[in-house]
Design a protein around this motif. Structure first.
Motif, PDB file in Angstrom:
ATOM      1  N   SER A  13     100.403  91.506   6.715  1.00 16.12           N
ATOM      2  CA  SER A  13     101.675  90.799   6.872  1.00 16.12           C
ATOM      3  C   SER A  13     102.763  91.450   6.036  1.00 16.12           C
ATOM      4  N   PHE A  14     102.447  91.791   4.805  1.00 14.20           N
ATOM      5  CA  PHE A  14     103.417  92.424   3.920  1.00 14.20           C
ATOM      6  C   PHE A  14     103.815  93.798   4.454  1.00 14.20           C
ATOM      7  N   ALA A  15     102.833  94.593   4.852  1.00 14.30           N
ATOM      8  CA  ALA A  15     103.119  95.931   5.393  1.00 14.30           C
ATOM      9  C   ALA A  15     103.937  95.831   6.676  1.00 14.30           C
ATOM     10  N   LEU A  16     103.617  94.878   7.507  1.00 13.97           N
ATOM     11  CA  LEU A  16     104.332  94.710   8.773  1.00 13.97           C
ATOM     12  C   LEU A  16     105.804  94.409   8.545  1.00 13.97           C
ATOM     13  N   VAL A  17     106.100  93.563   7.575  1.00 14.95           N
ATOM     14  CA  VAL A  17     107.488  93.249   7.253  1.00 14.95           C
ATOM     15  C   VAL A  17     108.236  94.517   6.839  1.00 14.95           C
ATOM     16  N   LEU A  18     107.627  95.329   5.990  1.00 12.00           N
ATOM     17  CA  LEU A  18     108.271  96.569   5.549  1.00 12.00           C
ATOM     18  C   LEU A  18     108.499  97.533   6.712  1.00 12.00           C
ATOM     19  N   LEU A  19     107.505  97.683   7.588  1.00 16.15           N
ATOM     20  CA  LEU A  19     107.642  98.605   8.723  1.00 16.15           C
ATOM     21  C   LEU A  19     108.721  98.137   9.699  1.00 16.15           C
ATOM     22  N   VAL A  20     108.755  96.850   9.980  1.00 21.50           N
ATOM     23  CA  VAL A  20     109.753  96.316  10.907  1.00 21.50           C
ATOM     24  C   VAL A  20     111.154  96.498  10.331  1.00 21.50           C
ATOM     25  N   ARG A  21     111.302  96.287   9.037  1.00 22.57           N
ATOM     26  CA  ARG A  21     112.613  96.491   8.408  1.00 22.57           C
ATOM     27  C   ARG A  21     113.035  97.953   8.479  1.00 22.57           C
ATOM     28  N   HIS A  22     112.080  98.869   8.294  1.00 21.62           N
ATOM     29  CA  HIS A  22     112.426 100.293   8.302  1.00 21.62           C
ATOM     30  C   HIS A  22     112.752 100.793   9.708  1.00 21.62           C
ATOM     31  N   PHE A  23     111.887 100.491  10.674  1.00 25.35           N
ATOM     32  CA  PHE A  23     112.066 101.033  12.022  1.00 25.35           C
ATOM     33  C   PHE A  23     112.930 100.159  12.914  1.00 25.35           C
ATOM     34  N   LYS A  24     113.248  98.954  12.487  1.00 25.93           N
ATOM     35  CA  LYS A  24     114.147  98.047  13.216  1.00 25.93           C
ATOM     36  C   LYS A  24     113.611  97.643  14.596  1.00 25.93           C
ATOM     37  N   HIS A  25     112.302  97.559  14.715  1.00 29.02           N
ATOM     38  CA  HIS A  25     111.671  97.056  15.939  1.00 29.02           C
ATOM     39  C   HIS A  25     110.248  96.615  15.609  1.00 29.02           C
ATOM     40  N   MET A  26     109.625  95.895  16.519  1.00 31.71           N
ATOM     41  CA  MET A  26     108.255  95.430  16.298  1.00 31.71           C
ATOM     42  C   MET A  26     107.306  96.630  16.219  1.00 31.71           C
ATOM     43  N   VAL A  27     106.364  96.549  15.328  1.00 35.06           N
ATOM     44  CA  VAL A  27     105.401  97.627  15.116  1.00 35.06           C
ATOM     45  C   VAL A  27     104.004  97.073  15.373  1.00 35.06           C
ATOM     46  N   PRO A  28     103.240  97.728  16.244  1.00 35.51           N
ATOM     47  CA  PRO A  28     101.872  97.268  16.449  1.00 35.51           C
ATOM     48  C   PRO A  28     101.038  97.569  15.205  1.00 35.51           C
ATOM     49  N   LEU A  29     100.477  96.551  14.603  1.00 38.48           N
ATOM     50  CA  LEU A  29      99.653  96.721  13.408  1.00 38.48           C
ATOM     51  C   LEU A  29      98.582  95.650  13.424  1.00 38.48           C
ATOM     52  N   GLN A  30      97.345  96.052  13.332  1.00 34.44           N
ATOM     53  CA  GLN A  30      96.223  95.125  13.355  1.00 34.44           C
ATOM     54  C   GLN A  30      95.584  95.071  11.970  1.00 34.44           C
ATOM     55  N   THR A  31      94.696  94.131  11.781  1.00 33.05           N
ATOM     56  CA  THR A  31      93.990  93.993  10.522  1.00 33.05           C
ATOM     57  C   THR A  31      92.526  93.667  10.797  1.00 33.05           C
ATOM     58  N   THR A  32      91.670  94.007   9.852  1.00 32.48           N
ATOM     59  CA  THR A  32      90.262  93.623   9.968  1.00 32.48           C
ATOM     60  C   THR A  32      90.066  92.194   9.482  1.00 32.48           C
ATOM     61  N   ALA A  33      91.079  91.618   8.845  1.00 33.92           N
ATOM     62  CA  ALA A  33      91.089  90.211   8.418  1.00 33.92           C
ATOM     63  C   ALA A  33      89.874  89.855   7.562  1.00 33.92           C
TER      64      ALA A  33
END
Length: 197
Positions: A13-33
């Motif tokens: 979740s934290f990484a996804l927020v950073l990537l979306v802010r940088h690239f300015k679009h949704m980023v596919p990112l999965q987790t092993t949870a």
């Protein structure tokens, strides 16, 4: 390509927020949870389930696994876990490159993690000595600070000299695609596995 963070859902979740802010679009990112028990006894089962489930759902040509501190603090044999997963389910993971980048957040910053991920892709996918070199191809390894428009500018500049760029990672193409009627959790566009090889 499909990136997976091997760790808890909070890590992704934290990484996804950073990537979306940088690239300015949704980023596919999965987790092993990974949960609390997996954090203590190991996350091999979570990794195998994630690989098989995501391959069945999205059929990526490349799955990139980035580790988090949750998986790394136990010093797990994650490379061995990947080999075991591919050995246990060879038909389920056929035609997919699985690349491991050890990127715990306690070792370096974003730039080091980016470098480790790019290096891991090159080491895992390329087959040294098996391809003829093409003098008209230029390999570009952009840094983590590069945006989509920067990559597109690099591509246009190289092409203006009559050369063919291979950009790794190539973050262009995906964000400009037309909006689909459904979300596809896989990165489109970019460098193809065959071209990297």
């Amino acid at each position: 390509a499909l990136p997976i963070l091997h760790g808890s859902q909070g890590c992704s979740s934290f990484a996804l927020v950073l990537l979306v802010r940088h690239f300015k679009h949704m980023v596919p990112l999965q987790t092993t949870a990974m949960d609390q028990i997996a954090t203590v006894v190991g996350g091999a089962d979570f990794l195998e389930k994630a690989l098989v489930k995501l391959k069945a759902r999205t059929w990526p040509r490349l799955i990139g696994i980035c580790t988090t501190a949750v998986a790394e603090t136990r010093d797990e044999d994650i490379a061995g876990d990947i080999i075991n997963a591919k050995g246990a389910r060879p038909r389920k993971l056929i035609d997919t490159e699985v690349v491991l980048a050890r990127t715990p957040d306690f070792a370096g910053a974003m730039e080091e993690g980016w470098s480790k991920a790019v290096t891991a892709m090159i080491e895992a996918i390329t087959r040294p000595g098996t391809q003829d070199r093409d003098p008209a191809k230029v390999v570009i390894l952009p840094g983590s600070n590069i945006t989509v428009s920067d990559v597109e500018h690099l591509r246009e500049t190289v092409e203006s000299f009559g050369l063919t760029p291979l950009i790794l990672p190539d973050v262009s193409g995906g964000p400009d695609e037309a909006v689909r009627d459904r979300w596809i959790p896989i990165a489109r566009g970019g460098a193809k596995v065959e071209h990297i090889r």
